[in-house]
Motif scaffolding. Structure first.
Motif, PDB file in Angstrom:
ATOM      1  N   GLU A 246       0.829  -1.207   0.000  1.00 27.40           N
ATOM      2  CA  GLU A 246       0.000   0.000   0.000  1.00 27.40           C
ATOM      3  C   GLU A 246       0.865   1.260   0.000  1.00 27.40           C
ATOM      4  O   GLU A 246       0.552   2.237  -0.696  1.00 27.40           O
ATOM      5  CB  GLU A 246      -0.928  -0.015   1.217  1.00 27.40           C
ATOM      6  CG  GLU A 246      -1.980  -1.121   1.159  1.00 27.40           C
ATOM      7  CD  GLU A 246      -2.766  -1.255   2.455  1.00 27.40           C
ATOM      8  OE1 GLU A 246      -2.569  -0.407   3.356  1.00 27.40           O
ATOM      9  OE2 GLU A 246      -3.573  -2.202   2.564  1.00 27.40           O
ATOM     10  N   LEU A 247       1.954   1.245   0.766  1.00 28.02           N
ATOM     11  CA  LEU A 247       2.860   2.391   0.783  1.00 28.02           C
ATOM     12  C   LEU A 247       3.523   2.579  -0.588  1.00 28.02           C
ATOM     13  O   LEU A 247       3.717   3.716  -1.052  1.00 28.02           O
ATOM     14  CB  LEU A 247       3.925   2.202   1.862  1.00 28.02           C
ATOM     15  CG  LEU A 247       3.419   2.286   3.311  1.00 28.02           C
ATOM     16  CD1 LEU A 247       4.494   1.820   4.277  1.00 28.02           C
ATOM     17  CD2 LEU A 247       2.982   3.713   3.632  1.00 28.02           C
TER      18      LEU A 247
ATOM     19  N   ASP B 161       2.175   1.721  -3.463  1.00 26.32           N
ATOM     20  CA  ASP B 161       1.135   2.267  -4.344  1.00 26.32           C
ATOM     21  C   ASP B 161       0.979   3.770  -4.136  1.00 26.32           C
ATOM     22  O   ASP B 161       0.768   4.525  -5.094  1.00 26.32           O
ATOM     23  CB  ASP B 161      -0.200   1.560  -4.096  1.00 26.32           C
ATOM     24  CG  ASP B 161      -0.165   0.091  -4.501  1.00 26.32           C
ATOM     25  OD1 ASP B 161       0.739  -0.292  -5.268  1.00 26.32           O
ATOM     26  OD2 ASP B 161      -1.037  -0.670  -4.039  1.00 26.32           O
ATOM     27  N   ASP B 162       1.094   4.201  -2.891  1.00 26.08           N
ATOM     28  CA  ASP B 162       1.003   5.636  -2.610  1.00 26.08           C
ATOM     29  C   ASP B 162       2.148   6.383  -3.290  1.00 26.08           C
ATOM     30  O   ASP B 162       1.948   7.473  -3.848  1.00 26.08           O
ATOM     31  CB  ASP B 162       1.047   5.886  -1.102  1.00 26.08           C
ATOM     32  CG  ASP B 162      -0.227   5.439  -0.391  1.00 26.08           C
ATOM     33  OD1 ASP B 162      -1.261   5.280  -1.077  1.00 26.08           O
ATOM     34  OD2 ASP B 162      -0.184   5.241   0.837  1.00 26.08           O
ATOM     35  N   ARG B 163       3.342   5.808  -3.256  1.00 23.00           N
ATOM     36  CA  ARG B 163       4.479   6.453  -3.907  1.00 23.00           C
ATOM     37  C   ARG B 163       4.275   6.529  -5.414  1.00 23.00           C
ATOM     38  O   ARG B 163       4.565   7.551  -6.041  1.00 23.00           O
ATOM     39  CB  ARG B 163       5.775   5.697  -3.595  1.00 23.00           C
ATOM     40  CG  ARG B 163       6.290   5.891  -2.176  1.00 23.00           C
ATOM     41  CD  ARG B 163       7.710   5.371  -2.020  1.00 23.00           C
ATOM     42  NE  ARG B 163       7.790   3.929  -2.191  1.00 23.00           N
ATOM     43  CZ  ARG B 163       7.612   3.057  -1.207  1.00 23.00           C
ATOM     44  NH1 ARG B 163       7.327   3.470   0.013  1.00 23.00           N
ATOM     45  NH2 ARG B 163       7.721   1.764  -1.437  1.00 23.00           N
TER      46      ARG B 163
ATOM     47  N   GLU C   5       1.494   6.642  -7.035  1.00 24.27           N
ATOM     48  CA  GLU C   5       0.421   7.598  -7.344  1.00 24.27           C
ATOM     49  C   GLU C   5       0.725   9.014  -6.862  1.00 24.27           C
ATOM     50  O   GLU C   5      -0.058   9.932  -7.103  1.00 24.27           O
ATOM     51  CB  GLU C   5      -0.891   7.119  -6.716  1.00 24.27           C
ATOM     52  CG  GLU C   5      -1.382   5.779  -7.238  1.00 24.27           C
ATOM     53  CD  GLU C   5      -1.661   5.812  -8.728  1.00 24.27           C
ATOM     54  OE1 GLU C   5      -2.107   6.886  -9.226  1.00 24.27           O
ATOM     55  OE2 GLU C   5      -1.427   4.786  -9.401  1.00 24.27           O
TER      56      GLU C   5
ATOM     57  N   ARG D  91       0.905  10.038  -3.761  1.00 25.73           N
ATOM     58  CA  ARG D  91       0.142  10.409  -2.561  1.00 25.73           C
ATOM     59  C   ARG D  91       1.062  10.525  -1.356  1.00 25.73           C
ATOM     60  O   ARG D  91       2.091   9.856  -1.268  1.00 25.73           O
ATOM     61  CB  ARG D  91      -0.943   9.361  -2.283  1.00 25.73           C
ATOM     62  CG  ARG D  91      -2.035   9.292  -3.345  1.00 25.73           C
ATOM     63  CD  ARG D  91      -3.172   8.380  -2.886  1.00 25.73           C
ATOM     64  NE  ARG D  91      -2.759   6.990  -2.811  1.00 25.73           N
ATOM     65  CZ  ARG D  91      -2.975   6.096  -3.776  1.00 25.73           C
ATOM     66  NH1 ARG D  91      -3.586   6.464  -4.888  1.00 25.73           N
ATOM     67  NH2 ARG D  91      -2.595   4.833  -3.616  1.00 25.73           N
ATOM     68  N   GLU D  92       0.688  11.351  -0.406  1.00 24.09           N
ATOM     69  CA  GLU D  92       1.461  11.523   0.810  1.00 24.09           C
ATOM     70  C   GLU D  92       1.413  10.235   1.638  1.00 24.09           C
ATOM     71  O   GLU D  92       0.374   9.578   1.741  1.00 24.09           O
ATOM     72  CB  GLU D  92       0.893  12.686   1.628  1.00 24.09           C
ATOM     73  CG  GLU D  92       1.717  13.033   2.864  1.00 24.09           C
ATOM     74  CD  GLU D  92       1.182  14.253   3.588  1.00 24.09           C
ATOM     75  OE1 GLU D  92       1.617  14.502   4.725  1.00 24.09           O
ATOM     76  OE2 GLU D  92       0.314  14.950   3.010  1.00 24.09           O
ATOM     77  N   GLN D  93       2.559   9.882   2.205  1.00 23.55           N
ATOM     78  CA  GLN D  93       2.647   8.654   2.991  1.00 23.55           C
ATOM     79  C   GLN D  93       1.865   8.790   4.304  1.00 23.55           C
ATOM     80  O   GLN D  93       1.929   9.827   4.974  1.00 23.55           O
ATOM     81  CB  GLN D  93       4.107   8.337   3.314  1.00 23.55           C
ATOM     82  CG  GLN D  93       4.959   8.066   2.087  1.00 23.55           C
ATOM     83  CD  GLN D  93       4.761   6.685   1.517  1.00 23.55           C
ATOM     84  OE1 GLN D  93       5.272   5.713   2.021  1.00 23.55           O
ATOM     85  NE2 GLN D  93       4.009   6.587   0.428  1.00 23.55           N
ATOM     86  N   ASP D  94       1.124   7.746   4.649  1.00 22.19           N
ATOM     87  CA  ASP D  94       0.388   7.702   5.913  1.00 22.19           C
ATOM     88  C   ASP D  94       1.383   7.354   7.029  1.00 22.19           C
ATOM     89  O   ASP D  94       1.941   6.249   7.069  1.00 22.19           O
ATOM     90  CB  ASP D  94      -0.709   6.633   5.807  1.00 22.19           C
ATOM     91  CG  ASP D  94      -1.576   6.553   7.053  1.00 22.19           C
ATOM     92  OD1 ASP D  94      -1.010   6.499   8.161  1.00 22.19           O
ATOM     93  OD2 ASP D  94      -2.805   6.516   6.914  1.00 22.19           O
TER      94      ASP D  94
ATOM     95  N   LYS E  82       0.714   4.216   8.982  1.00 20.83           N
ATOM     96  CA  LYS E  82       0.972   3.003   8.203  1.00 20.83           C
ATOM     97  C   LYS E  82       2.475   2.726   8.121  1.00 20.83           C
ATOM     98  O   LYS E  82       2.914   1.564   8.226  1.00 20.83           O
ATOM     99  CB  LYS E  82       0.378   3.166   6.801  1.00 20.83           C
ATOM    100  CG  LYS E  82       0.339   1.900   5.988  1.00 20.83           C
ATOM    101  CD  LYS E  82      -0.341   2.139   4.640  1.00 20.83           C
ATOM    102  CE  LYS E  82      -1.814   2.455   4.782  1.00 20.83           C
ATOM    103  NZ  LYS E  82      -2.499   2.592   3.481  1.00 20.83           N
TER     104      LYS E  82
END
Length: 602
Positions: A306-307, A309-311, A313, A315-318, A321
């Protein structure tokens, strides 16, 4: 000859030629391990490497090799390859390594084309080397590094070679310039007769300095040589880089079992083709399934995916998480150590695009695979993802001193010090490799993303255009199918000018034999369990492809496709023209009527 002077060793990164880089590494790391065999039978320090190399250089001089000469090597992965290569450079000649899987007819052509004065080989290849020499116009002398008697015309061992002349004096090296030829690397033959790309000392050293500037190149450490020495990836990552950075090189002569060696070697610098990374992914999956920490590892893989996928896309890292993923660091360390990748600082993936799901898995377990791009004509790498600023599923950014642009159709064009001096003895083909403004024509199609990172789509000449005019990249289709099924060894997509896509599939021998208990690929190709597993894998792969790309039918071929055979080049690229001709009847059956060998996916 020149003599090295000065009391303080200087960084090999600043050297102007590989011999100077080698001398600087010997001066700074003389007592450290340089070369070793995977079975432990041989181990040399940098100082011992230097001493033995100088004796080999004396032997080459005794055979009449000097400035302007050529020494050809046909060897398995063994430390003598580095010894002969470096010795050849030190007498002012050009070392050339050829694939030991080459047929007699190919060797006859290559010995003549490379202008061989001496051929260094092994007893296992001696008969075909002699036959090739007898058939050619040049008559190079033959050295067998492991010989025990035999033809009186042969130099039968490294020891015998070393006795032919006085060793090169300590600290002496040839007068070289950055523009002098370092080696000739032959293209793998996907587009016709192999051509010898002449690479200079500058080609390699500028590239290594560029990788170091990107934070990608570790000093010292360990490398593993298992790909053929003629493969640009092995020469770069398991010879040139270690010489400059002072890494210990371990030699292993069986590429199919090299990944088993990783826990012992624990390489800091390692290059593998996508298929090997896929096998390591499956090995990691098996380890997780059997681990007492299975639940923790499965959660870590899910969080890491999931992390990732965020990179991808943007997106800012949670933060929560990330913290939960890091809480499993102990279990992940154990997994990485089990794979032998826990010490990896520069882990290259190259030769073909890596399936995104494989990259995603390794990112999820905390292993940074470095995606890059290059070819024989560019001495290896011209695009690379910078350390700390990588964009997954791209080939990265141009190295320092590399100019790139895309042609109207997306073909990558480039100018760089890494670009070859030309094809050996082929001025007309050299001229065809460049456009009228001097840009190298790579033959590869790229796109550029919003951040300016480059991503390869396919080879220009391998794009499938189906009957409806849809353009498709066969490598993308093949990687997707391979990633979905461990039993697939190789897959060739068919579909040009056709109404739908089909595939020829060669089995992965070890995994298939484990399933069936049979080693014969012809028997396994008709086994119901194998067919069902392949069908399920193709279906799973199809779910990741658009409708036009999906495989509708396939045939499992009754043979194993190995590097250097009719179907695969030594660098594991498909010989599509040969496959089209050799399997014409099977391909026709995939589109005309039915046959017991034709398997419907749905």
């Amino acid at each position: 000859m020149e003599t090295m002077t000065g009391s303080e060793p200087q960084s090999a990164l600043q050297a102007q030629d590989l011999c100077e880089a080698f001398a600087r590494t010997v001066a700074s790391r003389g007592s450290e391990p340089a070369l070793r065999s995977s079975d432990g039978a041989a181990s040399l320090t940098w100082a011992q490497f230097d001493g033995q190399m100088r004796a080999v250089a004396g032997g080459l001089t005794g055979l009449g090799v000097g400035t302007g000469g050529t020494v050809v090597m046909l060897l398995t992965n063994r430390y003598e390859a580095a010894m002969v290569d470096m010795a050849t450079l030190h007498v002012g000649a050009v070392p050339v390594s050829l694939y030991n899987s080459s047929a007699v007819e190919q060797l006859t052509y290559l010995f003549d084309d490379a202008r061989a004065d001496v051929v260094v080989s092994e007893r296992a290849f001696a008969d075909k080397v002699r036959e090739a020499i007898a058939s050619g116009t040049r008559k190079p002398k033959l050295v067998l590094v492991d010989g025990e008697g035999g033809d009186e015309a042969d130099v039968t061992s490294v020891t015998a070679l070393q006795s032919l002349g006085a060793p090169l004096p300590v600290d002496a090296r040839p007068s070289l310039t950055p523009k002098d030829i370092l080696t000739v690397v032959y293209t793998s033959g996907t587009t016709g007769t192999p051509k010898g790309a002449e690479l200079t000392h500058e080609s390699i050293l500028v590239q290594i300095r560029g990788l170091h500037e990107l934070g990608r190149l570790p000093e010292g450490g360990r490398a593993l040589s298992y790909l053929p020495f003629a493969h640009m990836g092995d020469r770069l990552c398991a010879y040139y880089m270690p010489v400059v950075m002072g890494s210990t090189i371990t030699y292993h002569n069986n590429p199919r079992t090299a990944s088993d060696l990783l826990p012992d070697v624990r390489p800091t610098l390692y290059m593998a083709v996508p298929r090997i990374w896929q096998k390591l992914q499956w090995a990691a999956g098996a380890h997780i399934a059997q681990s007492p920490e299975r639940d923790a590892l499965q959660e870590a893989v899910q969080l890491g995916s999931e992390l990732h996928d965020d990179r991808v896309e943007g997106r800012e890292q949670d933060a929560g998480k990330v913290e939960r993923w890091r809480a499993h660091e102990g279990a992940l360390n154990g997994l990485r150590a089990a794979l032998g990748l826990d010490a990896g600082e520069l882990l290259f993936t190259g030769a073909a695009p890596l399936p995104p799901e494989t990259l995603r898995f390794f990112a999820a377990i905390g292993i940074d695979l470095c995606e890059c791009y290059g070819q024989s004509e560019t001495a290896g790498i011209v695009l690379c993802n910078p350390a700390g600023n990588a964009r997954p599923n791209t080939n990265g950014l141009p190295l320092p001193n590399v100019e790139v642009k895309l042609a109207q159709d997306g073909e990558l064009l480039l100018k760089a010090p890494q670009v070859m001096a030309g094809y050996r003895g082929k001025p007309e083909l050299t001229a065809q490799a460049f456009d009228e403004d001097g840009w190298l024509i790579t033959g590869d199609i790229f796109v550029i993303d919003e951040a300016g990172y480059y991503r390869i789509v396919d080879r220009k000449k391998e794009i499938i255009i189906n009957a409806a005019g849809k353009n498709m990249a066969p490598v993308h289709i093949e990687n997707t199918i391979s990633a979905a099924c461990p039993l697939v060894g190789s897959v060739a997509t068919i579909g040009d000018a056709r109404s739908y896509n089909t595939a020829l599939i060669a089995l992965e021998p070890e995994g298939t034999a484990a399933l069936t208990g049979q080693a014969d690929p012809a028997v396994n190709a008709r086994d119901a369990k194998v067919i069902d597993a392949i069908r399920a894998g193709v279906r799973a792969g199809n779910e990741r492809l658009n409708r036009a790309e999906q495989i509708k039918r396939f045939t499992i071929v009754p043979s194993t496709w190995l590097p250097g055979t009719d179907e695969l080049t030594p660098t594991m690229k498909l010989r599509r023209r040969v496959i089209d001709q050799k399997y014409k009847s099977q391909i026709d059956a995939l589109y005309i009527g039915s046959s017991p060998e034709v398997i419907e996916v749905e």
